[in-house]
Design an enzyme around this catalytic site. Structure first.
Site, PDB file in Angstrom:
ATOM      1  N   ASP A  55       0.850  -1.204   0.000  1.00  0.00           N
ATOM      2  CA  ASP A  55       0.000   0.000   0.000  1.00  0.00           C
ATOM      3  C   ASP A  55       0.883   1.250   0.000  1.00  0.00           C
ATOM      4  OD1 ASP A  55      -1.873   2.072   0.535  1.00  0.00           O
ATOM      5  OD2 ASP A  55      -3.210   0.601   1.451  1.00  0.00           O
ATOM      6  N   SER A  63      -6.911   4.163  -1.314  1.00  0.00           N
ATOM      7  CA  SER A  63      -6.807   2.700  -1.394  1.00  0.00           C
ATOM      8  C   SER A  63      -8.157   2.060  -1.699  1.00  0.00           C
ATOM      9  CB  SER A  63      -6.255   2.140  -0.082  1.00  0.00           C
ATOM     10  OG  SER A  63      -4.950   2.582   0.103  1.00  0.00           O
ATOM     11  N   THR A  81      -8.264  -1.488   1.718  1.00  0.00           N
ATOM     12  CA  THR A  81      -7.871  -2.533   0.768  1.00  0.00           C
ATOM     13  C   THR A  81      -8.538  -3.885   1.053  1.00  0.00           C
ATOM     14  OG1 THR A  81      -5.766  -1.379   0.536  1.00  0.00           O
ATOM     15  CG2 THR A  81      -5.917  -3.563  -0.459  1.00  0.00           C
ATOM     16  N   GLU A 136      -1.520  -8.050   1.941  1.00  0.00           N
ATOM     17  CA  GLU A 136      -1.164  -6.627   1.842  1.00  0.00           C
ATOM     18  C   GLU A 136      -0.191  -6.184   2.938  1.00  0.00           C
ATOM     19  OE1 GLU A 136      -3.270  -2.317   1.142  1.00  0.00           O
ATOM     20  OE2 GLU A 136      -3.823  -3.428   2.929  1.00  0.00           O
ATOM     21  N   ASP A 145       2.008   2.550   3.536  1.00  0.00           N
ATOM     22  CA  ASP A 145       1.270   3.791   3.257  1.00  0.00           C
ATOM     23  C   ASP A 145       1.315   4.765   4.436  1.00  0.00           C
ATOM     24  OD1 ASP A 145      -0.896   5.382   1.792  1.00  0.00           O
ATOM     25  OD2 ASP A 145      -1.943   4.858   3.632  1.00  0.00           O
ATOM     26  N   HIS A 149       2.695   8.726   4.644  1.00  0.00           N
ATOM     27  CA  HIS A 149       1.936   9.891   5.133  1.00  0.00           C
ATOM     28  C   HIS A 149       2.704  10.623   6.231  1.00  0.00           C
ATOM     29  CE1 HIS A 149      -1.827   9.384   2.974  1.00  0.00           C
ATOM     30  NE2 HIS A 149      -1.826   8.101   3.259  1.00  0.00           N
ATOM     31  N   ASP A 152      -0.927  -0.101  -4.857  1.00  0.00           N
ATOM     32  CA  ASP A 152      -2.224   0.442  -5.272  1.00  0.00           C
ATOM     33  C   ASP A 152      -2.105   1.901  -5.703  1.00  0.00           C
ATOM     34  OD1 ASP A 152      -1.635   1.224  -2.666  1.00  0.00           O
ATOM     35  OD2 ASP A 152      -3.658   0.846  -1.885  1.00  0.00           O
ATOM     36  N   HIS A 153      -1.066   2.586  -5.179  1.00  0.00           N
ATOM     37  CA  HIS A 153      -0.772   3.990  -5.516  1.00  0.00           C
ATOM     38  C   HIS A 153       0.516   4.361  -4.790  1.00  0.00           C
ATOM     39  CE1 HIS A 153      -1.870   5.002  -1.409  1.00  0.00           C
ATOM     40  NE2 HIS A 153      -2.963   4.280  -1.561  1.00  0.00           N
TER      41      HIS A 153
END
Ligand SMILES: [Zn+2]
Length: 385
Positions: free
Chosen positions: A66, A107, A160, A274, A279, A283, A321-322
């Protein structure tokens, strides 16, 4: 004259320091957009596998990092002194991640595209743009008689996993998403979000209801790791699983345990694993924590690849996913495992992400494609449609 120069220097210095001490118009809490240096004290060895030949796809393992953009991978590669288990993948593709109604995805929309083959709205999970439920790869695989698993380091009602196991137009409706778990046919489910199942506004105990549905429900890894039951529902934390230093090898072990359970099915299996917390660290602009999460993810990839090489009938796909944080790798030393990096946003970016594929069917994942193609390629390889 000397006195005048000194006064001038003082004036210049004070104007410089005044600029520096003026309040920064910067929204980032952690690093105020400064360059971050990190040296990895303990690099790990990677494995080496050969691409199998001559067999068809029986099992598919989809591993999602993620927020793990190409810079995150590049930074981890340098920090691990020029090596990652990801280097083993013979096929790579480039994937676009935008949503139905917004360029930069979350997500929820990204996971929905991969799990169901449909681009949906930002913050939607497992539903189309009108809010209708759409079957996921987990649902379709289970209908075909395959075994299925979802093993994550976040909460099970986080975006997710929810896209594969539940559906809602708003990912924040986590108690509603938890109710959808009463419909899933997945065999092995492991993650967090316990309070969404047993401390609910409607006062239902969904953990007890899952047990009534035939699941072996557990709350620790200790009581989960030796289970042989056909249906396992392991909810290990109230929220997310802890970060890598505290989590240890739990996620790695859970992934391998899930594979050994699913592999009992002669029809094959589909699993989504995952590394969810990569992720969060993006952040937070936290490079040491980010590296810890990617190293745990990559070390798990190593174990999965070794298993898949022996098996010969398993397609392993690794992707993001990004991207999160708009990370830039500015400097570093491969032999020292040191990096200098910078983030440009506290949210996600729209940079296209890499897809890595190994095993039978892997060649289908080269080229440039939409995130919806992940669903289409997997469902076609497993004959789900
Ligand atoms: Zn995020």
């Amino acid at each position: 004259m000397q006195k005048l120069s000194l006064i001038l220097i003082v004036i210049i210095l004070s104007s410089v320091s005044c600029q520096n001490s003026s309040p920064k118009q910067n929204k980032y809490e952690n690093h105020e957009n400064e360059n971050i240096s990190f040296t990895n004290p303990s690099p790990y060895d990677i494995i080496s596998v050969q691409q199998p030949t001559g067999k068809a796809v029986k099992n598919v393992i989809l591993m999602i990092g993620d927020g793990m953009g190409l810079t995150q991978v590049s930074t981890a590669w340098v920090a691990n002194r020029g090596k990652l288990n990801l280097d083993n993948f013979p096929y790579t593709g480039v994937m676009r991640t935008y949503t139905a109604n917004k360029l930069i995805t979350d997500s929820g929309a990204a996971g929905t595209a991969m799990a169901t083959g449909q681009k949906t709205n930002y913050h939607s999970v497992g539903v189309d743009i009108h809010g209708n439920d759409i079957p996921s790869l987990i649902d379709l695989s289970a209908e075909k008689g395959l075994s299925t698993a979802v093993v994550v380091t976040c909460g099970l009602t986080d975006a997710t996993p929810a896209t594969f196991l539940a559906g809602n137009a708003d990912r924040n409706n986590e108690e509603e998403l938890a109710l959808d778990f009463l419909q899933t046919q997945a065999n092995y489910i492991l993650g967090g979000s316990r309070t969404k199942f047993n401390k609910r506004e409607d006062e239902r105990d969904l953990l007890a209801e899952m047990a009534q549905r035939g699941y072996k429900v557990t709350s620790t890894w200790e009581e989960t790791k030796s289970l042989q039951e056909e249906k396992i529902f392991a909810v290990l934390e109230d929220g997310q699983l802890p970060l890598a230093p505290e989590r240890g090898t739990i996620w790695q072990e859970a992934v391998m345990h899930a594979i050994s359970q699913l592999d009992k099915n002669d029809n094959g299996f589909f699993a989504m694993f995952e590394g969810s917390r990569i992720d969060d660290c993006g952040h937070w602009h936290d490079i040491p924590a980010l590296m810890g999460e990617i190293f745990d993810f990559d070390q798990t990839i190593g174990q999965v690849l070794q298993w898949a090489e022996k098996d010969g009938e398993t397609l392993v796909i690794v992707l993001a996913d990004h991207e999160t944080g708009g990370l830039t790798l500015l400097d570093g030393q491969i032999d020292a495992g040191s990096v200098v990096a910078n983030f440009s946003t506290d949210g996600h970016s729209d940079i296209q992400v890499l897809v890595y594929a190994y095993g039978p069917g892997a060649e289908a994942f080269s080229g440039t494609f939409e995130n919806t193609a992940i669903f289409n390629k997997i469902s076609s390889l497993l004959n789900l449609k």
